[in-house]
Enzyme design. Structure first.
Site, PDB file in Angstrom:
ATOM      1  N   ASP A  47      37.030  42.941  39.031  1.00  0.00           N
ATOM      2  CA  ASP A  47      36.317  43.737  38.030  1.00  0.00           C
ATOM      3  C   ASP A  47      34.881  43.998  38.502  1.00  0.00           C
ATOM      4  O   ASP A  47      34.477  43.530  39.575  1.00  0.00           O
ATOM      5  CB  ASP A  47      36.339  42.952  36.704  1.00  0.00           C
ATOM      6  CG  ASP A  47      36.382  43.871  35.492  1.00  0.00           C
ATOM      7  OD1 ASP A  47      35.935  45.019  35.604  1.00  0.00           O
ATOM      8  OD2 ASP A  47      36.841  43.414  34.429  1.00  0.00           O
ATOM      9  N   ASP A  51      39.067  51.117  29.529  1.00  0.00           N
ATOM     10  CA  ASP A  51      40.081  50.110  29.185  1.00  0.00           C
ATOM     11  C   ASP A  51      41.022  50.667  28.123  1.00  0.00           C
ATOM     12  O   ASP A  51      40.565  51.251  27.129  1.00  0.00           O
ATOM     13  CB  ASP A  51      39.414  48.887  28.542  1.00  0.00           C
ATOM     14  CG  ASP A  51      38.684  48.037  29.545  1.00  0.00           C
ATOM     15  OD1 ASP A  51      38.552  48.452  30.710  1.00  0.00           O
ATOM     16  OD2 ASP A  51      38.237  46.939  29.144  1.00  0.00           O
TER      17      ASP A  51
HETATM   18  C1  GAL Z   1      37.221  44.839  31.695  1.00  0.00           C
HETATM   19  C2  GAL Z   1      38.464  45.293  32.406  1.00  0.00           C
HETATM   20  C3  GAL Z   1      39.624  44.816  31.579  1.00  0.00           C
HETATM   21  C4  GAL Z   1      39.588  43.320  31.477  1.00  0.00           C
HETATM   22  C5  GAL Z   1      38.243  42.846  30.932  1.00  0.00           C
HETATM   23  C6  GAL Z   1      38.109  41.345  31.007  1.00  0.00           C
HETATM   24  O1  GAL Z   1      36.113  45.312  32.355  1.00  0.00           O
HETATM   25  O2  GAL Z   1      38.484  46.666  32.564  1.00  0.00           O
HETATM   26  O3  GAL Z   1      40.837  45.270  32.145  1.00  0.00           O
HETATM   27  O4  GAL Z   1      39.833  42.759  32.735  1.00  0.00           O
HETATM   28  O5  GAL Z   1      37.171  43.429  31.623  1.00  0.00           O
HETATM   29  O6  GAL Z   1      36.888  40.883  30.551  1.00  0.00           O
END
Ligand code: GAL
Length: 443
Positions: A160, A221
């Site tokens: 990430d 997301d």
């Molecule tokens: C976001 C990511 C998600 C998930 C989340 C966890 O940035 O896009 O898929 O992994 O963080 O905190």
């Protein structure tokens, strides 16, 4: 001396090569599996919610169900941990440590368990100082963490991008990929590199991203709602000229998890997500509670014919080819090919909200299906075989509001040659006889 220069050259070439290209041989088709985040989030409360908290128990349970309920057979092979698996501090050697309460046996043991069931194991980290949920990130520990993952027999790393500078990502993501490669263990590399750069107003360098990552997130997301799924569909349609050419065997655009079987999508909308994700050649990562999923949603996730479209070996991502008054048509070139003609998966989407199915009538030729040898057309949700149709044939489908009709059109070899292929074919069933204009010399 000359000898030395040659081997030096070879080493340089090797190093350069592993820096410029991931080429770990993985993800020849879009990865399939289960990922915790969308459904289970950062629930760390194992005291009050032991069945749903992020813990080794949850991942073992999901592994068992994926194997016993036919998901693994359908192709879902990765079981992926997301955020919130870590202790807040590294150990005295600077290594990552899994939360001791929730993962008492440690990650290596969990990964062994997943492997013992014939599945592969994925983990989550973040290129910045912290993960999005505030656990330690990899910045400053790239090599150590790559080695730790290899020692734990990890097969898949999602990296990430919270708490980092998007402009550092052009060097940082390749650097971590280099350390992953250097471990000698093939680990699928899932990047969030472009989406953070897009948020920062930068234009991602997709040439570099394609070289260094097996898959990457381009957009927001996914959330548990039809509005979220629609916004993703629109993003991929509206930006397809930039996005589509980057997909191919070993490197895929990731529109995020499948939320089918959760709370936010109707049955029709769930069918739409599955069909469009297959057109997008998307990784198929279910994020759903497999203990309680209803059978009709499980059937969508396990639809073998749609999965086959998603997993088509050519790896060409499909496109939106029509959009007018709430009706969209998406199509994707797939195998088999005959001469220079592809076969196609075609999805008709009804984005309208007036509550009655819409009729769409179109000739194969208008869809770009022009092979004079014709196409065998079948519906991938309903058990309807349209038989062999010429490019001039007009097909008519009824599409439910927020739903889809997905067809597969396999290009036929030359009729006059009467190849044995035909002798094994089912008798064509043509439920819409009146709208087809089959020429008499077609058969
Ligand atoms: C976001 C990511 C998600 C998930 C989340 C966890 O940035 O896009 O898929 O992994 O963080 O905190």
């Amino acid at each position: 001396m000359y000898q030395k220069w040659i081997s030096f050259g070879v080493v340089i070439l090797y190093v350069c090569n592993s820096v410029v290209s991931l080429e770990n041989g993985l993800a020849r088709t879009p990865p399939m599996g289960w990922l915790a985040w969308e459904r289970f989030r950062c629930n760390t409360d194992c005291k009050n919610d032991p069945d749903n908290c992020i813990s080794e128990r949850l991942f073992k349970t999901m592994t068992d169900i994926i194997v016993s309920e036919g998901y693994l057979n359908a192709g879902y092979e990765y079981i992926n941990v997301d955020d919130c698996w870590l202790e807040k501090d590294r150990n005295t050697f600077g290594q990552l440590v899994a939360d001791r309460q929730r993962f008492p046996s440690g990650i290596k043991s969990l990964s062994d368990y997943v492997h013992s069931k014939g599945m592969k194991f994925g983990i989550y980290q973040d290129f910045g100082n912290y993960t999005c949920a505030g656990y330690p990130g990899i910045l400053g520990y790239l090599e150590t963490d790559a080695n730790t993952f290899a020692a734990w027999d990890v097969d898949y790393v999602k990296l990430d991008g919270c708490y980092s500078h998007p402009s550092d990502m052009d060097s940082g993501y390749p650097e971590f990929g280099f350390y992953l490669n250097q471990t000698g263990r093939p680990m699928l590399y899932s990047c969030s590199w472009p989406v953070y750069q897009i948020y920062a107003g930068m234009q991602p360098n997709y040439t570099a991203i394609v070289h260094h990552c097996n898959m990457w997130r381009n957009f927001d997301d996914i959330q548990d709602s039809w509005a979220s799924v629609e916004s993703i569909i629109d993003y991929y349609g509206n930006n397809q000229d930039v996005i589509v050419p980057n997909a191919g065997p070993g490197h895929w655009n990731d529109p995020d998890m499948l939320i089918i079987g959760n709370f936010g999508l109707s049955y029709e909308q769930s069918k739409t997500q599955m069909a469009i994700w297959a057109i997008l050649a998307a990784p198929l990562l279910m994020s759903v509670d497999l203990r309680t999923i209803r059978p009709e949603y499980k059937a969508i996730l396990q639809n073998k014919r749609i999965i086959a479209v998603d997993q088509d070996p050519l790896g060409i991502q499909g496109r939106r080819i029509y959009k007018h008054k709430g009706i969209e048509i998406w199509s994707r070139p797939i195998t088999p090919l005959y001469q220079n003609y592809f076969s196609y998966a075609v999805v008709f989407v009804n984005r309208r909200t007036d509550g009655t199915p819409s009729d769409v009538a179109v000739t194969l030729k208008e869809l770009g299906l022009a092979s004079p040898t014709g196409y065998r057309v079948e519906d991938l949700y309903e058990d309807v075989d349209y038989g062999i149709l010429t490019p001039q044939t007009k097909i008519k489908v009824k599409v439910n509001p927020s739903g889809v009709v997905i067809l597969r059109a396999d290009v036929q070899p030359d009729f006059n040659r009467r190849v044995p292929f035909y002798t094994t074919q089912r008798t064509p069933y043509n439920p819409l006889n009146q709208v087809f204009r089959l020429r008499s010399n077609d058969f």
